[in-house]
Design a protein around this motif. Structure first.
Motif, PDB file in Angstrom:
ATOM      1  N   LEU A   1       0.844  -1.185   0.000  1.00 52.47           N
ATOM      2  CA  LEU A   1       0.000   0.000   0.000  1.00 52.47           C
ATOM      3  C   LEU A   1       0.887   1.246   0.000  1.00 52.47           C
ATOM      4  CD1 LEU A   1      -2.577  -1.012   2.772  1.00 52.47           C
ATOM      5  CD2 LEU A   1      -3.167  -0.518   0.387  1.00 52.47           C
ATOM      6  N   PRO A   2       0.438   2.338  -0.613  1.00 53.26           N
ATOM      7  CA  PRO A   2       1.190   3.596  -0.490  1.00 53.26           C
ATOM      8  C   PRO A   2       1.322   3.982   0.988  1.00 53.26           C
ATOM      9  CG  PRO A   2      -0.522   3.779  -2.174  1.00 53.26           C
ATOM     10  CD  PRO A   2      -0.765   2.488  -1.453  1.00 53.26           C
ATOM     11  N   VAL A   3       2.473   4.491   1.372  1.00 57.21           N
ATOM     12  CA  VAL A   3       2.729   4.755   2.791  1.00 57.21           C
ATOM     13  C   VAL A   3       1.772   5.801   3.359  1.00 57.21           C
ATOM     14  CG1 VAL A   3       5.152   4.074   2.695  1.00 57.21           C
ATOM     15  CG2 VAL A   3       4.523   6.442   2.202  1.00 57.21           C
ATOM     16  N   GLN A   4       1.290   6.703   2.527  1.00 57.91           N
ATOM     17  CA  GLN A   4       0.450   7.788   3.031  1.00 57.91           C
ATOM     18  C   GLN A   4      -1.045   7.483   2.975  1.00 57.91           C
ATOM     19  OE1 GLN A   4       2.070   7.532   0.128  1.00 57.91           O
ATOM     20  NE2 GLN A   4       1.856   9.390  -1.121  1.00 57.91           N
ATOM     21  N   GLU A   5      -1.431   6.265   2.577  1.00 58.57           N
ATOM     22  CA  GLU A   5      -2.865   5.970   2.435  1.00 58.57           C
ATOM     23  C   GLU A   5      -3.551   5.982   3.799  1.00 58.57           C
ATOM     24  OE1 GLU A   5      -4.680   3.116   3.446  1.00 58.57           O
ATOM     25  OE2 GLU A   5      -2.941   2.244   4.443  1.00 58.57           O
ATOM     26  N   VAL A   6      -4.844   6.337   3.771  1.00 60.30           N
ATOM     27  CA  VAL A   6      -5.611   6.390   5.017  1.00 60.30           C
ATOM     28  C   VAL A   6      -7.094   6.255   4.701  1.00 60.30           C
ATOM     29  CG1 VAL A   6      -5.844   8.922   4.991  1.00 60.30           C
ATOM     30  CG2 VAL A   6      -5.981   7.677   7.155  1.00 60.30           C
ATOM     31  N   VAL A   7      -7.813   5.596   5.605  1.00 58.91           N
ATOM     32  CA  VAL A   7      -9.272   5.496   5.514  1.00 58.91           C
ATOM     33  C   VAL A   7      -9.875   6.133   6.749  1.00 58.91           C
ATOM     34  CG1 VAL A   7     -11.271   3.970   5.400  1.00 58.91           C
ATOM     35  CG2 VAL A   7      -9.192   3.376   4.155  1.00 58.91           C
ATOM     36  N   GLU A   8     -10.804   7.036   6.538  1.00 59.80           N
ATOM     37  CA  GLU A   8     -11.566   7.651   7.631  1.00 59.80           C
ATOM     38  C   GLU A   8     -12.949   7.011   7.655  1.00 59.80           C
ATOM     39  OE1 GLU A   8     -13.969  11.798   8.542  1.00 59.80           O
ATOM     40  OE2 GLU A   8     -12.463  11.740   6.951  1.00 59.80           O
TER      41      GLU A   8
ATOM     42  N   TYR B   1      -4.774   8.865  -2.213  1.00 62.94           N
ATOM     43  CA  TYR B   1      -4.729   7.674  -1.356  1.00 62.94           C
ATOM     44  C   TYR B   1      -5.574   7.817  -0.101  1.00 62.94           C
ATOM     45  CZ  TYR B   1      -0.669   7.614  -4.419  1.00 62.94           C
ATOM     46  OH  TYR B   1       0.157   7.714  -5.513  1.00 62.94           O
ATOM     47  N   ARG B   2      -6.671   8.571  -0.186  1.00 63.48           N
ATOM     48  CA  ARG B   2      -7.560   8.779   0.956  1.00 63.48           C
ATOM     49  C   ARG B   2      -8.978   8.331   0.596  1.00 63.48           C
ATOM     50  NH1 ARG B   2      -8.656  13.893   1.726  1.00 63.48           N
ATOM     51  NH2 ARG B   2      -7.986  14.405  -0.400  1.00 63.48           N
TER      52      ARG B   2
ATOM     53  N   HIS C   1     -10.935   0.731  -1.488  1.00 59.11           N
ATOM     54  CA  HIS C   1      -9.870   1.675  -1.159  1.00 59.11           C
ATOM     55  C   HIS C   1      -8.512   1.200  -1.677  1.00 59.11           C
ATOM     56  CE1 HIS C   1      -7.322   4.425   1.119  1.00 59.11           C
ATOM     57  NE2 HIS C   1      -6.701   3.381   1.643  1.00 59.11           N
ATOM     58  N   THR C   2      -8.199  -0.057  -1.466  1.00 59.73           N
ATOM     59  CA  THR C   2      -6.912  -0.599  -1.914  1.00 59.73           C
ATOM     60  C   THR C   2      -6.790  -0.542  -3.426  1.00 59.73           C
ATOM     61  OG1 THR C   2      -6.874  -2.067   0.010  1.00 59.73           O
ATOM     62  CG2 THR C   2      -5.418  -2.623  -1.828  1.00 59.73           C
ATOM     63  N   GLU C   3      -7.864  -0.918  -4.130  1.00 62.39           N
ATOM     64  CA  GLU C   3      -7.818  -0.865  -5.595  1.00 62.39           C
ATOM     65  C   GLU C   3      -7.612   0.563  -6.077  1.00 62.39           C
ATOM     66  OE1 GLU C   3     -10.377  -1.938  -9.626  1.00 62.39           O
ATOM     67  OE2 GLU C   3     -11.411  -1.847  -7.687  1.00 62.39           O
TER      68      GLU C   3
END
Length: 404
Positions: free
Chosen positions: A170-177, A196-197, A226-228
């Motif tokens: 995964l990209p290091v900066q990805e995040v899910v709220e 990546y959010r 999100h991952t896709e």
């Protein structure tokens, strides 16, 4: 027309459909100037949009695109032409409409398979009464209190994220709220924001059980939508400069691939044993879940997947009324009447009426492709291709045929 100009016209075409039907563009991470340009135009004419899709598809062979890109755009433009015709008032046979949108033919299920699933559930489910009553009872036992819903979702998300990061990357900066919402027609929804959010909304009104939350989080986040989005943004859109992957459009093969991928996410990330795995996470939160039983029940329920599509075809091909479709869903899918009526309303919606096919045929095709792979190819490598490549259903069918 060169490739860059053609792709730009494709993106503009998708944005114009969103002017006609809000929500037609599920996500857009491309050049903001293109969106502003479309917003400043007059209201689009659906007949002209259909003609534009047809023209762009005809110009694809001369655009100098690599075959995977040409194939992806041809499939998307075929779907957009059909949407334009429908919005202009054309009446199409339902199966033909679904084929144009998704490159699959909706097929009815086998009642004998449904009966076998019911027999299996009858052996699994404790208690007395009808199957529907017993299924409702067992699902009410592991109901997650609304006030514990967010912490439960976050715990599952963290555990799945660790698995996905090590297995797929995964990209290091990805995040899910995560947001807990009410009064929505769905159980969960991923809003991909770009860079990546994602914002994933979970509908508390549904009454989520511990048994279904792992599937929901895997579907919406890790390794699902999100991952896709993250991997395709980092790879196809940014690294490879393929701007067609900055826009995600409803009622296209892109949707069928995404929904099938997401529905197989829990299997890809955890695999067999996900029930006891999730049970341990919930135990740490003080929430009861009988993991092994939950997994066996959900496996049996999976054999009833096509029931939803049967009801869809009853409504749109056979002329059945809503009452008949509701009764069918209650009988075979063991749904309560309110839930069945809610699903039928979704199947009647002009924009979403065909979308049920993405869950049924998408899962069926992608599962077959994942399972029937070359000996030297791991399931992880196979799933990674779904995350990274611009695959369409016809490619998966061709690979299945060549493997056989």
């Amino acid at each position: 027309m060169d490739s860059e100009a053609l792709v730009s016209e494709y993106v503009l075409l998708g944005l114009r459909f969103d002017r006609l039907v809000s929500g037609f563009v599920d996500s857009y991470t491309g050049d903001p100037a293109l969106r502003r340009r479309v917003e400043n135009e007059s209201q689009p004419d659906p007949t002209r949009l259909a003609a534009e899709a047809r023209r762009l598809r005809a110009e694809l062979p001369e655009a100098g695109l690599a075959e995977p890109r040409r194939r992806f755009l041809a499939a998307q433009l075929t779907a957009l032409e059909c949407s334009g015709r429908k919005l202009a008032g054309a009446r199409l046979p339902f199966r033909a409409e679904a084929e144009a949108y998704f490159q699959v033919t909706p097929m009815t299920g086998d009642p004998d398979e449904y009966r076998a699933a019911h027999r299996e559930l009858a052996e699994l489910l404790p208690g007395r009464g009808s199957l529907t009553e017993r299924l409702t009872a067992i699902r009410s036992r592991d109901l997650v209190p609304a006030q514990r819903l967010k912490v439960s979702v976050q715990a599952l998300s963290s555990a799945l994220r660790d698995r996905v990061r090590s297995r797929f990357g995964l990209p290091v900066q990805e995040v899910v709220e995560y947001q807990i919402v009410t009064d929505r027609p769905w159980s969960g929804f991923n809003h991909y924001l770009g860079e990546y959010r994602s914002r994933v909304a979970v509908n508390a009104d549904v009454g989520h059980g511990a048994a279904n939350l792992p599937q929901l989080v895997a579907h919406e986040s890790y390794p699902g939508h999100h991952t896709e989005h993250c991997r395709k943004e980092a790879g196809l859109a940014i690294r490879d400069h393929q701007a067609e992957h900055t826009i995600f459009l409803v009622n296209t093969p892109q949707c069928l691939m995404a929904e099938g991928l997401a529905d197989l996410g829990l299997q890809a990330a955890i695999g067999p044993g996900w029930g006891p795995w999730a049970g341990e996470i919930f135990a740490d939160l003080g929430i009861w879940m009988e993991g092994e039983l939950a997994e066996r029940v959900e496996l049996a329920m999976g054999r009833l997947l096509t029931v939803r599509q049967d009801a869809l075809l009853m409504l749109h091909d056979d002329g059945a009324d809503d009452t008949e479709a509701v009764a069918y869903l209650q009988r075979w899918l063991l749904m309560s009447e309110p839930r069945a009526r809610h699903l039928v309303r979704f199947m009647r919606d002009p924009l979403w009426c065909a979308y049920t096919t993405t869950y049924v045929e998408g899962y069926r095709l992608l599962r077959q492709w994942l399972e029937n792979r070359p000996t030297a190819t791991s399931s992880t490598d196979r799933y990674r291709r779904l995350l990274d490549e611009p695959l369409v259903p016809e490619v998966l069918r061709a690979e299945l045929a060549s493997h056989v």
